[in-house]
Design an enzyme around this catalytic site. Structure first.
Site, PDB file in Angstrom:
ATOM      1  N   GLU A 125       0.830  -1.209   0.000  1.00  0.00           N
ATOM      2  CA  GLU A 125       0.000   0.000   0.000  1.00  0.00           C
ATOM      3  C   GLU A 125       0.859   1.252   0.000  1.00  0.00           C
ATOM      4  O   GLU A 125       1.993   1.251   0.489  1.00  0.00           O
ATOM      5  CB  GLU A 125      -0.924   0.013   1.231  1.00  0.00           C
ATOM      6  N   CYS A 138       3.437   8.559   1.135  1.00  0.00           N
ATOM      7  CA  CYS A 138       4.012   7.558   2.038  1.00  0.00           C
ATOM      8  C   CYS A 138       4.135   6.254   1.253  1.00  0.00           C
ATOM      9  O   CYS A 138       3.125   5.710   0.804  1.00  0.00           O
ATOM     10  CB  CYS A 138       3.119   7.386   3.260  1.00  0.00           C
ATOM     11  N   CYS A 145       6.614  -6.695   6.813  1.00  0.00           N
ATOM     12  CA  CYS A 145       7.708  -6.155   7.631  1.00  0.00           C
ATOM     13  C   CYS A 145       8.130  -7.222   8.623  1.00  0.00           C
ATOM     14  O   CYS A 145       7.283  -7.898   9.215  1.00  0.00           O
ATOM     15  CB  CYS A 145       7.257  -4.892   8.369  1.00  0.00           C
ATOM     16  N   CYS A 149       6.772  -5.426  15.510  1.00  0.00           N
ATOM     17  CA  CYS A 149       6.257  -4.542  16.563  1.00  0.00           C
ATOM     18  C   CYS A 149       4.779  -4.874  16.799  1.00  0.00           C
ATOM     19  O   CYS A 149       3.975  -4.853  15.856  1.00  0.00           O
ATOM     20  CB  CYS A 149       6.415  -3.083  16.164  1.00  0.00           C
ATOM     21  N   CYS A 152       1.644  -2.637  15.541  1.00  0.00           N
ATOM     22  CA  CYS A 152       1.634  -2.185  14.146  1.00  0.00           C
ATOM     23  C   CYS A 152       1.045  -3.263  13.250  1.00  0.00           C
ATOM     24  O   CYS A 152       1.495  -4.416  13.279  1.00  0.00           O
ATOM     25  CB  CYS A 152       3.060  -1.856  13.707  1.00  0.00           C
ATOM     26  N   GLY A 200       7.186  -1.994   5.600  1.00  0.00           N
ATOM     27  CA  GLY A 200       8.566  -2.429   5.548  1.00  0.00           C
ATOM     28  C   GLY A 200       9.527  -1.572   6.356  1.00  0.00           C
ATOM     29  O   GLY A 200       9.223  -0.443   6.750  1.00  0.00           O
ATOM     30  N   SER A 234      12.603   6.333   7.229  1.00  0.00           N
ATOM     31  CA  SER A 234      12.262   5.934   8.585  1.00  0.00           C
ATOM     32  C   SER A 234      12.881   4.578   8.916  1.00  0.00           C
ATOM     33  O   SER A 234      13.037   3.723   8.049  1.00  0.00           O
ATOM     34  CB  SER A 234      10.736   5.855   8.722  1.00  0.00           C
ATOM     35  N   CYS A 379      -0.449   5.902  10.125  1.00  0.00           N
ATOM     36  CA  CYS A 379       0.761   5.201  10.551  1.00  0.00           C
ATOM     37  C   CYS A 379       0.409   3.952  11.349  1.00  0.00           C
ATOM     38  O   CYS A 379      -0.399   3.992  12.271  1.00  0.00           O
ATOM     39  CB  CYS A 379       1.633   6.123  11.405  1.00  0.00           C
TER      40      CYS A 379
END
Length: 387
Positions: A125, A138, A145, A149, A152, A200, A234, A379
């Site tokens: 996405e 973004c 990923c 975490c 997320c 990612g 990031s 986010c």
């Protein structure tokens, strides 16, 4: 990739053993490589490919002008190109890398989340956000990923594979074309900012991400002409990647997803902390500021009763002020909810107190906007689900 510190197959050397390992998706496998795209080739490779098609060197520059200058891959309409060679050139240089599956719109048409299908059926996405003075895209750099975490959505997917530079850049090209053609509320405009904050861990796909950054920031016909100062990369704190990026001499902004001021808490929230602890991460981030003179963004998702209390804010301020200069800008982010998660957003009064403590300690901090929350485009919400 030339560096032994960040091999193509993982995050850092030893990534399959020790205290931390990538969280791999059930779909993680040898999936083959994406078709080689114009954006994946060096100048020499482009010229050689053109020669194979019987095309002289100057035709490569024409193709570059179309791609980077006009955001165009429809060679059938390249009127400055030999008609007999257009279809062949399109197949050789512009294979379709991403295909739109769905497009969701929020914020009165100024936020658009696009779900893309890649050559192997993988889904990623990107989110396009138009503000009064800028338009930010973004973008994703990996399928899923591997950071794991727990708060997320992307981290819950696990890592399927890295994306090619071409797959990354196609997200940028399409968004730039959408802005130019007035497909975003507000009329025609220009894509001005890029953030590698989609799906990612960018440092886990360093070679492709760096190639994409260079092509995004180079002027046409070598790139899209978006200033490197308007590009943010990031990371959850891959120290080897931060230090490698600092040595590149590119004025991109670094964003570090810290989320906790102590190792004890961050070990729970960010598994990578078991590999690179808060001291190592903050040292590397501060060194990035010294090398680039670009203030580092400290991303901090505020979670109710977990990391949003006064003692957390005071410790965060102390950790950042330890370095003795105004090197960091903290972005507290109200946690965006994900389906089935125990993690919830902070109370507004706790958010306000957190900011107040940082400000009183001399820390620059801004509560971050949560655009696209209602379409799971904010986010931490990108999960690449078909709807």
């Amino acid at each position: 990739m030339t560096s032994p510190e960040i091999p193509e197959t993982g995050i850092t050397e030893g990534g399959t053993e020790g205290a931390f390992r990538d969280v791999l998706s059930k779909d993680h496998a040898k999936r083959g490589k994406p078709p080689v795209h114009f954006a994946d080739m060096t100048d020499e490779e482009r010229i050689a490919k053109a020669a194979d098609l019987g095309l002289p060197k100057f035709r490569v520059k024409q193709l570059a002008n179309h791609y980077y200058g006009h955001f165009d891959v429809n060679a059938a309409e390249f009127t400055d190109f030999p008609a007999a060679k257009r279809e062949e050139a399109a197949a050789a240089f512009f294979p379709r890398l991403i295909t739109e599956v769905t497009r969701q719109v929020a914020d009165n048409g100024t936020t658009i989340k696009t779900l893309w299908r890649l050559f192997d059926g993988s889904l990623i996405e990107s989110v396009l956000m138009r503000y009064p003075t800028r338009t930010t895209l973004c973008i994703s750099s990996q399928v899923g990923c591997g950071m794991g975490c727990p708060f997320c959505a992307t981290g819950q997917l696990g890592l399927t594979r890295n994306m090619s530079a071409g797959e990354i850049l196609e997200q940028v090209r399409v968004a730039a074309k959408m802005m130019r053609d007035g497909e975003v509320a507000g009329g025609p405009g220009r894509l001005s900012n890029i953030v590698f904050m989609g799906m990612g861990e960018p440092m886990g796909n360093y070679r492709s991400v760096l190639s994409a950054v260079r092509q995004i920031s180079a002027l046409p016909p070598e790139g899209f002409g978006i200033s490197a100062r308007n590009i943010t990369v990031s990371t959850v704190g891959v120290v080897s990647g931060i230090r490698k990026l600092a040595a590149e001499g590119l004025p991109v902004r670094l964003a570090v997803s810290l989320h906790a001021p102590s190792d004890e808490l961050r070990d729970e929230l960010v598994p990578m902390n078991k590999r690179f602890n808060t001291t190592a991460v903050l040292d590397a981030a501060h060194d990035y500021w010294l090398a680039s003179k670009r203030r580092v963004s400290i991303e901090y998702a505020l979670m109710r009763g977990i990391n949003d209390q006064a003692e957390h804010a005071r410790l965060l301020a102390k950790r950042l002020n330890h370095y003795g200069d105004d090197w960091a800008h903290v972005n507290p982010i109200p946690l965006n909810p994900i389906e089935g998660s125990k993690w919830t957003a902070s109370k507004p009064e706790d958010e306000a107190r957190f900011l107040e403590i940082l400000h009183s300690a001399g820390i620059t901090a801004t509560l971050r906007d949560t655009r696209g929350q209602d379409i799971d485009g904010a986010c931490g919400q990108l999960a690449a689900k078909e709807r």
